[in-house]
Design an enzyme around this catalytic site. Structure first.
Site, PDB file in Angstrom:
ATOM      1  N   GLY A  36     157.875  37.222 162.260  1.00  0.00           N
ATOM      2  CA  GLY A  36     158.887  37.916 161.387  1.00  0.00           C
ATOM      3  C   GLY A  36     160.053  37.271 161.028  1.00  0.00           C
ATOM      4  N   CYS A 245     137.212  53.863 141.316  1.00  0.00           N
ATOM      5  CA  CYS A 245     137.100  52.660 140.408  1.00  0.00           C
ATOM      6  C   CYS A 245     136.092  53.158 139.311  1.00  0.00           C
ATOM      7  CB  CYS A 245     136.642  51.527 141.190  1.00  0.00           C
ATOM      8  SG  CYS A 245     136.181  50.164 140.185  1.00  0.00           S
ATOM      9  N   CYS A 248     133.061  50.513 140.046  1.00  0.00           N
ATOM     10  CA  CYS A 248     132.200  50.582 141.079  1.00  0.00           C
ATOM     11  C   CYS A 248     132.285  51.671 141.861  1.00  0.00           C
ATOM     12  CB  CYS A 248     132.499  49.128 142.156  1.00  0.00           C
ATOM     13  SG  CYS A 248     134.019  49.571 142.894  1.00  0.00           S
ATOM     14  N   CYS A 270     139.057  48.443 140.413  1.00  0.00           N
ATOM     15  CA  CYS A 270     139.750  47.567 141.854  1.00  0.00           C
ATOM     16  C   CYS A 270     140.476  46.604 141.321  1.00  0.00           C
ATOM     17  CB  CYS A 270     138.316  47.139 142.469  1.00  0.00           C
ATOM     18  SG  CYS A 270     137.326  48.548 143.108  1.00  0.00           S
ATOM     19  N   CYS A 276     135.027  44.530 144.151  1.00  0.00           N
ATOM     20  CA  CYS A 276     134.348  45.442 143.305  1.00  0.00           C
ATOM     21  C   CYS A 276     133.020  44.860 142.818  1.00  0.00           C
ATOM     22  CB  CYS A 276     135.158  45.230 141.946  1.00  0.00           C
ATOM     23  SG  CYS A 276     134.687  46.546 140.508  1.00  0.00           S
TER      24      CYS A 276
END
Lengths: 303, 258
Positions: A36, A245, A248, A270, A276
């Site tokens: 970080g 979606c 899909c 997606c 997808c």
């Protein structure tokens, strides 16, 4: 010396010279050692404008080897300009195999998404970061923000979340949602939607972040604690979508709105194109899916 | 009450190269006491205040502060992390220009709540309730809580700055010309408010001012500075009614009589 006249100029493997790669690898190692923490590095000019992923490209160029398989996504998609160009760039300057399949890739360079397919140990996710400093919009002085990180003075980060709730009644930050890494450094997860924040937490993959213009590299080693900041009475929540979606029928994935015509027609699909397509191959059908899914080239081996 | 001072300052000097900022300042500050530092501009008042609040490091001398656990700590030997922690918990600093002490681009409520969040408060509802309470104590309407201080008048900004500093219940507050630049009626209300808060909370304060009326109203004790040195100190009423040093006599006699 005796380059064949038909050849274009010959580059070093993966474009960057070896000294530069060493310098960047050192920054990456330091970043991994201090999860970080933003490590400054001597960012190079790349053959693309700032804001197009110069940081991510330098990180990828420094870690890629001839055996690697590269996947590049831009907002989750493998087929948008930025993704196609960077993939073509590495195919040319490193002659590596490229793929659109998340599971087959060893290095995934990403602009603002984490793939839906779970990452595994050994994979490396390289983020393109525009502004690495999570405190930047609250405190413009770099000297001061570095001091705040050093002394762990992160009260200001909650001031931003407080402002969100005061103005909107909830935490309205939806992307670049600040996280705390291993209980120490507050980090900007690059402008990924906060939907992806939980995927960073204890991910088995190595996650590297490169900011070319701002000259910073930071990292999350595998299995690092990544906790999104919040208030006790306003806990962190990811986005939810009220429909699956359209292509899909996937649920619990991040969706993009696609405009279909000038009359307000739109659909949600997606954001992760690979995910997808995989689902459509398996026979999942959304309410707007075409009859036969287009056959797409998945993997190109190194030549 | 305790019989030990809150702040002990001994032979404090600050030089800017060969020039004197302030020289050889020694005093004790007791809990709940308001000390005024007066003098003309350039007399070293602000340098002294900045040294005491550790915003500047002095050239020589010491200052020790009695922490909440009763132990004296040498201010200039603390780590920066400890000093900054002290600054946002046990101390307050009220700037002459509120824009220096406020975050002008975040709401009034967040300005008040910042210190609470900095010390680990993570409950939005409680932070907001505390902010509402403090805004009312400094006479700012509750419905201004989500406004940015940019939309506030000078007097309101100054009151907001005071609320922001007092929310963590500090024991010592530094004020640099807290009423400078405000018109007299607003000044009077602000002084009234400050006096009330100081008495209610038992605050100790060091107030730098060139305005003897402010010193008279707020402080129990005062120090008069000239060219970086303390020329006279004592109880405020004594110094103002019976000035002994020639410079103090000049200062007191320079007040315009209306």
């Amino acid at each position: 010396m005796t380059a064949r006249p038909a050849d274009i100029a010959t580059y070093n493997f993966a474009y960057l010279d070896e000294q530069t790669k060493r310098m960047i690898r050192r920054a990456i190692l330091k970043g991994i050692a201090i999860p970080g923490y933003q490590v400054p590095f001597a960012s190079r000019e790349m053959p693309m404008p700032y804001g197009w992923g110069t940081g991510g490209v330098q990180v990828t160029a420094s870690i890629i080897g001839p055996e690697d398989v590269l996947k590049v996504i831009d907002q989750g998609a493998d087929d948008t300009t930025n993704a196609v160009s960077i993939r073509a760039f590495f195919k040319k300057v490193a002659n590596v195999a490229v793929t659109t399949e998340t599971a087959k890739a060893t290095i995934i360079q990403t602009r603002h998404r984490i793939p839906e397919h779970p990452l595994t140990a050994g994979q490396v996710l390289v983020y393109q970061v525009p502004i690495p400093e999570p405190l930047r919009f609250l405190e413009p002085r770099e000297t001061e923000t570095r001091k705040m990180h050093a002394l762990e003075e992160y009260g200001l980060m909650h001031v931003k979340l407080y402002e969100d709730i005061a103005r909107h009644g909830r935490i309205a930050t939806t992307y670049a949602y600040p996280v705390k890494v291993e209980g120490r450094y507050v980090m900007d997860p690059s402008p990924t939607p906060k939907f992806d924040n939980p995927k960073m937490h204890r991910s088995p993959a190595l996650q590297l972040f490169g900011a070319g213009r701002e000259k910073r590299i930071y990292a999350l080693p595998p299995f690092t604690d990544v906790v999104s900041l919040d208030f006790e009475d306003h806990p962190f929540e990811v986005q939810t979508f009220d429909q699956p979606c359209a292509l899909c029928a996937a649920e619990n994935v991040y969706l993009d709105e696609v405009i279909l015509d000038d009359h307000g027609g739109h659909m949600f699909v997606c954001s992760d194109t690979d995910h997808c397509e995989k689902r459509r191959e398996q026979g999942h059908r959304g309410h707007l899916a075409p009859e036969t899914p287009p056959a797409l080239e998945k993997t190109e081996p190194a030549q | 009450m305790t019989d030990e001072p809150l702040l002990r300052v001994s032979a404090l000097s600050k030089f800017y190269g060969s020039r004197i900022g302030c020289e050889n300042v020694t005093f004790d500050l007791w809990p709940g006491e308001v000390l005024a530092v007066v003098g003309e501009s350039g007399s070293g008042k602000t340098t002294l205040l900045n040294c005491l609040s550790t915003r500047l490091l002095p050239s020589s001398g010491t200052a020790s502060y009695r922490m909440r656990d009763g132990q004296f700590r040498e201010l200039y030997r603390m780590s920066e992390a400890e000093r900054r922690f002290l600054m946002r918990t046990d101390w307050g600093f009220v700037h002459q220009n509120p824009a220096d002490g406020l975050r002008m681009t975040v709401s009034a409520g967040a300005n008040v709540g910042e210190r609470l969040m900095a010390v680990g408060d993570r409950h939005y509802g409680k932070i907001r309730a505390t902010a509402v309470d403090w805004l009312s104590r400094v006479e700012i309407d509750e419905d201004r809580i989500d406004d940015e201080p940019r939309a506030f008048s000078g007097g309101m900004r100054q009151r907001l700055q005071i609320a922001r500093n007092l929310v963590t219940r500090p024991r010592l507050v530094f004020m640099d010309e807290p009423t400078g630049g405000l018109d007299v009626s607003v000044q009077a209300r602000l002084l009234d408010l400050l006096r009330g808060l100081v008495t209610d909370l038992g605050l100790a304060a060091i107030v730098v001012t060139h305005d003897l009326a402010v010193a008279r109203l707020l402080s129990q004790r005062m120090m008069v500075m000239k060219d970086g040195r303390v020329v006279e100190s004592g109880l405020t009423d004594r110094v103002l009614d019976d000035p002994r040093a020639p410079y103090t006599q000049l200062l007191v006699s320079s007040i315009l009589q209306v």
